[in-house]
Motif scaffolding. Sequence first.
Motif, mmCIF file in Angstrom:
data_model
loop_
_atom_site.group_PDB
_atom_site.id
_atom_site.type_symbol
_atom_site.label_atom_id
_atom_site.label_comp_id
_atom_site.label_asym_id
_atom_site.label_seq_id
_atom_site.Cartn_x
_atom_site.Cartn_y
_atom_site.Cartn_z
ATOM 1 N N ALA A 4 15.890 -44.400 -4.591
ATOM 2 C CA ALA A 4 16.335 -44.634 -3.220
ATOM 3 C C ALA A 4 15.129 -44.724 -2.278
ATOM 4 C CB ALA A 4 17.276 -43.521 -2.760
ATOM 5 N N PHE A 5 14.128 -43.869 -2.502
ATOM 6 C CA PHE A 5 12.911 -43.900 -1.688
ATOM 7 C C PHE A 5 12.174 -45.213 -1.897
ATOM 8 C CE2 PHE A 5 8.342 -43.164 -1.178
ATOM 9 C CZ PHE A 5 8.320 -42.743 0.148
ATOM 10 N N LYS A 6 12.069 -45.643 -3.172
ATOM 11 C CA LYS A 6 11.390 -46.906 -3.463
ATOM 12 C C LYS A 6 12.082 -48.079 -2.765
ATOM 13 C CE LYS A 6 9.239 -45.956 -7.921
ATOM 14 N NZ LYS A 6 9.201 -46.316 -9.339
ATOM 15 N N GLU A 7 13.403 -48.061 -2.761
ATOM 16 C CA GLU A 7 14.159 -49.146 -2.137
ATOM 17 C C GLU A 7 13.927 -49.178 -0.629
ATOM 18 O OE1 GLU A 7 18.765 -50.127 -1.087
ATOM 19 O OE2 GLU A 7 18.375 -49.204 -3.045
ATOM 20 N N VAL A 8 13.977 -48.006 0.018
ATOM 21 C CA VAL A 8 13.749 -47.941 1.461
ATOM 22 C C VAL A 8 12.313 -48.352 1.788
ATOM 23 C CG1 VAL A 8 13.581 -46.360 3.432
ATOM 24 C CG2 VAL A 8 15.535 -46.220 1.887
ATOM 25 N N LEU A 9 11.346 -47.868 1.005
ATOM 26 C CA LEU A 9 9.952 -48.212 1.227
ATOM 27 C C LEU A 9 9.730 -49.714 1.077
ATOM 28 C CD1 LEU A 9 7.113 -47.184 1.818
ATOM 29 C CD2 LEU A 9 6.813 -46.855 -0.630
ATOM 30 N N ILE A 12 11.102 -51.451 4.136
ATOM 31 C CA ILE A 12 10.226 -51.260 5.296
ATOM 32 C C ILE A 12 8.979 -52.130 5.167
ATOM 33 C CG2 ILE A 12 8.709 -49.596 6.450
ATOM 34 C CD1 ILE A 12 10.861 -47.466 5.810
ATOM 35 N N GLU A 13 8.365 -52.140 3.991
ATOM 36 C CA GLU A 13 7.143 -52.920 3.783
ATOM 37 C C GLU A 13 7.377 -54.418 3.940
ATOM 38 O OE1 GLU A 13 4.696 -50.011 0.709
ATOM 39 O OE2 GLU A 13 5.916 -51.631 -0.094
ATOM 40 N N SER A 14 8.567 -54.890 3.633
ATOM 41 C CA SER A 14 8.844 -56.317 3.744
ATOM 42 C C SER A 14 9.297 -56.721 5.150
ATOM 43 C CB SER A 14 9.891 -56.739 2.714
ATOM 44 O OG SER A 14 11.128 -56.102 2.992
ATOM 45 N N HIS A 15 9.451 -55.752 6.040
ATOM 46 C CA HIS A 15 9.851 -56.054 7.419
ATOM 47 C C HIS A 15 8.735 -56.821 8.124
ATOM 48 C CE1 HIS A 15 11.090 -55.397 11.599
ATOM 49 N NE2 HIS A 15 12.304 -55.272 11.092
ATOM 50 N N GLU A 16 9.119 -57.750 8.994
ATOM 51 C CA GLU A 16 8.127 -58.598 9.661
ATOM 52 C C GLU A 16 7.141 -57.803 10.523
ATOM 53 O OE1 GLU A 16 10.216 -60.182 13.720
ATOM 54 O OE2 GLU A 16 10.863 -61.113 11.848
ATOM 55 N N ASP A 17 7.564 -56.663 11.060
ATOM 56 C CA ASP A 17 6.646 -55.846 11.864
ATOM 57 C C ASP A 17 5.510 -55.265 11.021
ATOM 58 O OD1 ASP A 17 8.112 -56.343 14.129
ATOM 59 O OD2 ASP A 17 9.208 -54.442 14.077
ATOM 60 N N ARG A 19 4.220 -56.873 8.429
ATOM 61 C CA ARG A 19 3.466 -58.028 7.914
ATOM 62 C C ARG A 19 3.246 -57.961 6.406
ATOM 63 N NH1 ARG A 19 -1.016 -57.263 12.221
ATOM 64 N NH2 ARG A 19 0.215 -57.475 14.088
ATOM 65 N N ASN A 20 4.230 -57.468 5.668
ATOM 66 C CA ASN A 20 4.181 -57.352 4.210
ATOM 67 C C ASN A 20 3.028 -56.486 3.707
ATOM 68 O OD1 ASN A 20 6.515 -58.846 3.649
ATOM 69 N ND2 ASN A 20 5.391 -60.755 3.879
ATOM 70 N N LEU A 21 2.530 -55.575 4.546
ATOM 71 C CA LEU A 21 1.467 -54.663 4.127
ATOM 72 C C LEU A 21 2.076 -53.439 3.451
ATOM 73 C CD1 LEU A 21 -0.779 -54.765 7.318
ATOM 74 C CD2 LEU A 21 -1.292 -55.765 5.089
ATOM 75 N N PRO A 22 1.432 -52.934 2.396
ATOM 76 C CA PRO A 22 1.952 -51.730 1.750
ATOM 77 C C PRO A 22 1.750 -50.501 2.633
ATOM 78 C CG PRO A 22 -0.132 -52.356 0.774
ATOM 79 C CD PRO A 22 0.238 -53.437 1.746
ATOM 80 N N MET A 23 2.509 -49.453 2.380
ATOM 81 C CA MET A 23 2.409 -48.225 3.156
ATOM 82 C C MET A 23 0.975 -47.696 3.165
ATOM 83 S SD MET A 23 4.265 -44.525 2.674
ATOM 84 C CE MET A 23 3.481 -44.224 1.126
ATOM 85 N N PHE A 24 0.288 -47.854 2.053
ATOM 86 C CA PHE A 24 -1.073 -47.336 1.925
ATOM 87 C C PHE A 24 -1.994 -47.918 2.999
ATOM 88 C CE2 PHE A 24 -5.201 -46.654 -0.038
ATOM 89 C CZ PHE A 24 -5.063 -45.334 -0.430
ATOM 90 N N SER A 25 -1.759 -49.165 3.387
ATOM 91 C CA SER A 25 -2.574 -49.791 4.428
ATOM 92 C C SER A 25 -2.448 -49.040 5.748
ATOM 93 C CB SER A 25 -2.145 -51.235 4.649
ATOM 94 O OG SER A 25 -2.382 -51.990 3.503
#
Length: 157
Positions: A4-9, A12-17, A19-25
Motif C-alpha cells: 500500500a505504501f509503494k502504491e501511494v509513493l 505521488i512520484e508520478s504526480h505532475e507537481d 515532475r516524476n522525481l523519486p522521493m529520494f530526490s
Amino acid sequence: TNPAFKEVLSRIESHEDCRNLPMFSFLILPMQRVTRLPLLMDTICQKTPKDSAKYENCKQALKEVSKVCSEVIPFIQAFSQMDCTLLSVSKNFDLGGLQCDFLALQPFALVSSSRWLVKRGELTAYVEDTGLFSKRTSKQQVYFFLFNDVLIITKKK
C-alpha cells in the motif's frame, strides 16, 4: 515491503507537481541547497560596501558557510551516486528468492550507502551443456552489473 505504501509513493512520484522525481530526490534537495549558500554569501559580500560595518560580518559568514559546505559535499556526492544508480537498477529486477543451482539465495538488499555501481553492460556468455554422450556450447546474452562489492549477472525476461 508494504504494498500500500509503494502504491501511494508511486502515485505521488508520478504526480505532475513532483515532475516524476523519486522521493529520494526530495530528501537530498535540502543538502543541495547548502552547497549554494557560499555562492549566495559571496554575492552578498561583493554587493556590500567594503567600508560598511556589515562587510566583516559578511566575510565571517562566508567563511563559516564554506566550512559547513565542505563537510557536506562528500555526503551529497555519495547520496547522488546511490540515487542515480542503485535505485534505478533495483527497480529493474528483484533478487529475492532466486535459485542458483542447489543454493537458494536469501533476499538481497541492493541499495546500500557503501555500494556503488562500477560498470554495467551487455555480454555474451558461453554456456557449456554436458550431456551423457555429448558436450555442447551455446551463447546467451546476459546483462551484468558490477558494483564495488558484488557482481550481478542477469538475463532479460
